[in-house]
Design a protein around this motif. Structure first.
Motif, short mmCIF file in Angstrom:
data_model
loop_
_atom_site.label_atom_id
_atom_site.label_comp_id
_atom_site.label_asym_id
_atom_site.label_seq_id
_atom_site.Cartn_x
_atom_site.Cartn_y
_atom_site.Cartn_z
N GLN A 371 50.06 52.79 35.59
CA GLN A 371 50.92 52.72 36.77
C GLN A 371 50.15 52.14 37.96
OE1 GLN A 371 54.32 53.43 36.76
NE2 GLN A 371 54.12 52.34 38.73
N ARG A 374 50.24 48.48 37.57
CA ARG A 374 51.58 47.94 37.87
C ARG A 374 51.81 47.90 39.38
NH1 ARG A 374 53.93 46.63 33.42
NH2 ARG A 374 53.90 47.96 31.56
N ASP A 375 51.39 48.94 40.06
CA ASP A 375 51.56 48.98 41.51
C ASP A 375 50.76 47.88 42.19
OD1 ASP A 375 53.20 51.17 41.18
OD2 ASP A 375 51.67 52.65 41.75
#
Length: 482
Positions: A371, A374-375
């Motif tokens: 994550q 992805r951020d």
């Protein structure tokens, strides 16, 4: 340390030195090189050949010995030390080693790395003989067994006690007249021996500690061996000849420092070969290869070299954040991970990423890292694990003893991919792991314990057998169970 992020922890690191005036300082330096093996507590016992002197405490080595006077009170030209992460026993000062034993004429101390699989049985037997335990750690049982042994001399008492223990263990003992080392019949936990220019002899968990104290490597201590070091030199003996080398494969994958060498195999080079092999087994088109710092960087370099995809430093680890694996709630553990890891956005944004890691234990850290990428704008994230799927617990000195704690025991590879949010997921095969490590053994198929991946334990599980079978059956880990 990398294990603070992943929540997979080896038990301990041990160090001993015989025959130099600077024994205590060198023991401190050697333990510092082994700090990655445990961060809960540390201790040193020195030997002036009349008396053993001990100092120990909770915390990192530098915290325990923050006051320089603590080292100065440890007199003598020989010493043993220990750094601890608990796999058995509570987090208290009573469980910090080395342990002292003073109930027989030959006073001695012990430092231990590993886990005894028949500890409960031994405790019942010793309690029936009136033994009063000084801790709730299985590590002290070797000393208790020595004290109750009916053999005539101290060396025979050690042999008698060692033959009663089961599991993975590497012990260093310090008596006033000698230092001893004992390795379990499978050599599951590593021990090495070296010698310094002044003639002093060093025994410790990894060769990186030999390097730290400028000791030249002599040999690995082999399964079933009993080493004695005294004023007459080094004596190599055995307490059993019923042995088979099955060194813990997780030492090569994760625990050992990359600059260490275990049974002739460079840990760094083995990890590079693991990364290269998983690149061949699970190729993917991508723009950049990243490694999860720090224990996965060698494997990431190997993946990049083999695949031709550039390697870059896309993740940074803050070295100055407190430990996270002992936090009482998952929310606090995740906050700790977020404080430890950050990304270099310019390396990540708009890129197809290969993320190389050494293992997935519970999956929570992997999910967070995916994550995080992805951020930062990653286009896609392809996770490659430079070891096989971790499905089975370890009973020899790693702190996961229930299959329910392992994401690999509860989900398929596709299920794990979905749980961590990756675009794809690939693990190194067991054969790929064995070939990558390349351990050479006489009359043996590969000399490694791979039980965490294939369930093939090199020894009976003794006191853990019933619990393991219940959990394994519930999770359908293998067929044909009673």
């Amino acid at each position: 340390m990398a294990n603070e992020v992943k929540s997979l922890n080896d038990e301990c690191g041990v160090f001993g030195i015989w025959g130099t005036p600077d024994a205590t300082r060198l023991t401190y330096d050697g333990l510092h090189a082994l700090q990655h093996r445990g961060q809960e507590g540390a201790g040193i016992v020195s030997n002036d050949h009349n008396q053993l002197h001990r100092y120990r405490g909770l915390g990192l080595l530098a915290q325990v010995f923050e006051d320089p006077q603590t080292l100065e009170i440890l007199n003598g030209n020989s010493a043993i030390g220990h750094i601890r992460y608990a796999t058995a026993g509570s987090h208290s000062i009573n469980n910090i080693q080395p342990f002292l034993f003073e109930n027989i004429s030959n006073h001695f101390a012990i430092s231990h790395n590993g886990n005894l699989t028949n500890a409960d049985t031994l405790k019942r037997e010793l309690s029936a003989k009136g033994v009063q335990f000084q801790s709730d750690s299985d590590s002290e049982l070797f000393g208790d067994l020595i004290e109750v042994s009916e053999m005539d001399n101290f060396t025979d008492k050690i042999k008698d006690a060692a033959n009663r223990m089961r599991g993975g263990f590497a012990y260093i003992l310090m008596a006033t007249d000698a230092m001893y080392a004992v390795s379990d019949p499978n050599g599951l936990r590593p021990l090495v021996m070296g010698k310094r220019a002044d003639g002093s002899v060093v025994i410790c968990s990894e060769t990186c500690a030999l390097d730290q104290v400028r000791a030249e490597f002599i040999r690995d201590i082999q399964p079933g061996e009993l080493i004695k070091v005294d004023g007459d030199g080094i004596k190599i003996g055995h307490y059993t000849t019923d042995t088979e080398l099955t060194v813990c494969s997780m030492e090569y994958i994760y625990f050992a420092r990359p600059d260490s060498v275990i049974h002739g195999v460079s840990v760094h080079e083995a990890r590079k070969r693991m990364g290269a092999r998983v690149a061949r087994e699970h190729p993917v088109k991508a723009d950049v290869v990243l490694g999860v710092p720090n224990s996965s960087l060698s494997a990431a370099i190997g993946y990049a070299n083999e695949s031709g995809i550039p390697y870059d430093m896309g993740m940074i680890k803050n070295q100055y954040v407190a430990r996270t694996f002992i936090e009482p709630t998952q929310k606090k553990r995740e906050r700790g991970v977020s404080m430890k890891l950050s990304v270099v956005k310019s390396v990540i944004e708009g890129k197809d990423i290969v993320l190389v890691d050494d293992s997935i234990v519970r999956g929570t850290t992997s999910r967070y890292i995916v994550q995080l990428l992805r951020d930062a704008g990653a286009k896609s994230i392809h996770v490659r694990i430079a070891s096989p799927d971790l499905k089975f617990p370890c009973f020899y000195g790693i702190d996961i003893q229930k299959p329910s704690e392992l994401i690999g025991a509860n989900y398929s590879v596709d299920g794990i991919r979905d749980q961590i949010g990756a675009d794809s997921l690939g693990y190194l095969s067991v054969d790929g792991l064995i070939d990558s490590i390349g351990l050479k053994c006489d009359n043996q198929y590969h000399g490694l314990c791979t039980a965490y991946f294939d369930g093939k334990y090199p020894t009976p599980l003794y006191d853990y057998e019933a619990m393991y079978k219940r959990e394994a059956k519930r999770l359908h880990l293998y067929e044909g169970m009673d």
